[in-house]
Design an enzyme around this catalytic site. Structure first.
Site, PDB file in Angstrom:
ATOM      1  N   LYS A   1       0.816  -1.263   0.038  1.00 63.90           N
ATOM      2  CA  LYS A   1      -0.059   0.073   0.152  1.00 63.90           C
ATOM      3  C   LYS A   1       0.774   1.262   0.095  1.00 63.90           C
ATOM      4  O   LYS A   1       0.521   2.179  -0.693  1.00 63.90           O
ATOM      5  CB  LYS A   1      -0.807  -0.040   1.279  1.00 63.90           C
ATOM      6  CG  LYS A   1      -1.868  -1.172   1.103  1.00 63.90           C
ATOM      7  CD  LYS A   1      -2.598  -1.244   2.355  1.00 63.90           C
ATOM      8  CE  LYS A   1      -3.955  -2.466   2.270  1.00 63.90           C
ATOM      9  NZ  LYS A   1      -4.502  -2.629   3.280  1.00 63.90           N
TER      10      LYS A   1
ATOM     11  N   GLN B   1      -4.933  -1.133   9.596  1.00 58.97           N
ATOM     12  CA  GLN B   1      -4.795  -2.643   8.950  1.00 58.97           C
ATOM     13  C   GLN B   1      -5.539  -3.698   9.791  1.00 58.97           C
ATOM     14  O   GLN B   1      -4.814  -3.927  11.208  1.00 58.97           O
ATOM     15  CB  GLN B   1      -3.136  -2.848   8.609  1.00 58.97           C
ATOM     16  CG  GLN B   1      -2.947  -4.468   8.136  1.00 58.97           C
ATOM     17  CD  GLN B   1      -3.722  -4.394   6.714  1.00 58.97           C
ATOM     18  OE1 GLN B   1      -3.599  -3.401   5.794  1.00 58.97           O
ATOM     19  NE2 GLN B   1      -4.504  -5.312   6.163  1.00 58.97           N
TER      20      GLN B   1
ATOM     21  N   ASP C   1     -11.093   2.791   4.016  1.00 61.48           N
ATOM     22  CA  ASP C   1     -11.588   1.594   4.170  1.00 61.48           C
ATOM     23  C   ASP C   1     -13.281   1.712   3.737  1.00 61.48           C
ATOM     24  O   ASP C   1     -13.583   0.378   3.600  1.00 61.48           O
ATOM     25  CB  ASP C   1     -11.340   1.017   5.190  1.00 61.48           C
ATOM     26  CG  ASP C   1     -10.094  -0.007   5.086  1.00 61.48           C
ATOM     27  OD1 ASP C   1      -9.721  -0.376   3.650  1.00 61.48           O
ATOM     28  OD2 ASP C   1      -9.394  -0.555   6.095  1.00 61.48           O
TER      29      ASP C   1
END
Ligand code: NAP
Length: 281
Positions: free
Chosen positions: A52, A96, A119
């Site tokens: 990422k 995460q 997200d």
């Protein structure tokens, strides 16, 4: 059969995003920023975060990774998120997953300012998506949606079957296809006859976590099949769709790996840029 090349689609999307960042920089004299919080030393999480960060840097997004040991207290993480929420240089925040057991995942998700929730997991974004309002959309279903649209731009009236009803994949996928005027059936572990449901589908999105669940005789010959699954087996990584069987019988299919996976990260970058743009209005 069209093999849907997620690597190529992700590279195209990243190139568009890179150009967009250049334009945004000249307009606002600043670039979007993505901060990722990584807790613990799980190898897959470390690899995801590294990818990422690398992809963000490639398109010109300023990225930062904040690392904590497994033993970090929940309140430390929540305090950091609060700081990031009020940091103007941070457009997007991602924690995460999975988190260590002593940290409440929902509390962490809800601590993130919904306008920085890249997200798309915050209940406000979930609600906005299901109400048809502008929102951050979870990266994997967004990637699937963009791949489907590449194959079939007009989805109106199509019958879609989503296999799996997770908050991460199945449910947001359902909302995205409903918005496109598909007739959507969402299936799960208690569905009585999954094969019969899939046989009705013009579009199948499989997000289950069971290796090669969707078989060659479960699909219509003009179906578009998107395989979200990533399953480690003795024969390597396989999807939730039996690739060899299904590829013989359908119009288009994503491979695993090289299908949905690369689009997930590209969509995270897209979400970061979209959060930045909304913050500049
Ligand atoms: P999840 O949270 O475990 O949800 C799995 C869903 O599948 C549940 O809704 C479950 O039903 C349903 N299910 C289980 N057995 C079934 C069966 N026999 N028939 C029909 N439905 C069944 O999984 P997830 O997080 O959505 O992940 C799914 C897969 O996608 C995994 O392989 C994961 O590794 C992969 N993944 C890939 C990416 C990517 O970037 N490519 C991203 C995220 C996840 P119930 O609700 O009834 O239990």
């Amino acid at each position: 059969m069209i093999l849907i090349d997620g690597k190529e689609a992700a590279a195209e999307l990243r190139a568009e995003l890179k150009e967009e960042v250049v334009e945004l920089k000249s307009k606002h004299n600043k670039v979007p920023g993505l901060t990722v919080i990584l807790i613990g030393d799980l190898t897959p999480s470390q690899i995801y975060v590294r990818n990422k960060e690398k992809s963000a840097n490639e398109v010109g997004i300023k990225s930062e990774v904040i690392k904590y040991p497994d033993s970090v207290e929940e309140k430390t993480v929540l305090k950091k998120i609060k700081e990031l929420n009020s940091d103007e240089t941070v457009s997007g925040i991602l924690v995460q997953l999975p988190l260590p057991k002593h940290i409440d995942k929902q509390k962490v998700i809800e601590a993130i300012d919904p306008s920085k929730d890249v997200d798309g997991f915050h209940p406000m974004n979930v609600g906005n998506l299901s109400s048809g309002y502008e929102s951050s959309i979870p990266c994997t279903p967004l990637g699937c949606y963009l791949l489907i649209k590449k194959i079939e731009p007009n989805l109106s009236g199509k019958k879609a079957v989503i296999v799996g009803r997770s908050n991460l994949n199945g449910k947001p996928m359902t909302q995205l296809l409903l918005k496109e005027n598909c007739t959507v059936t969402i299936t799960h572990s208690k569905t009585k006859d999954l094969k019969a449901e899939c046989l009705e589908a013009d579009i199948i999105v499989a997000a289950v976590g069971i290796p090669e669940l969707v078989r060659g005789d479960w699909v219509k010959k003009d179906a578009i099949v998107i395989d979200v699954g990533i399953n480690k087996t003795d024969n390597g990584i396989v999807g939730d769709v039996h690739f060899d069987e299904v590829s013989k019988n359908v119009r288009a299919l994503t491979p695993v790996p090289g299908g949905v996976g690369p689009m997930t990260i590209a969509c995270l970058l897209k979400n970061t840029i979209d959060c930045f743009k909304r913050s500049q209005i």
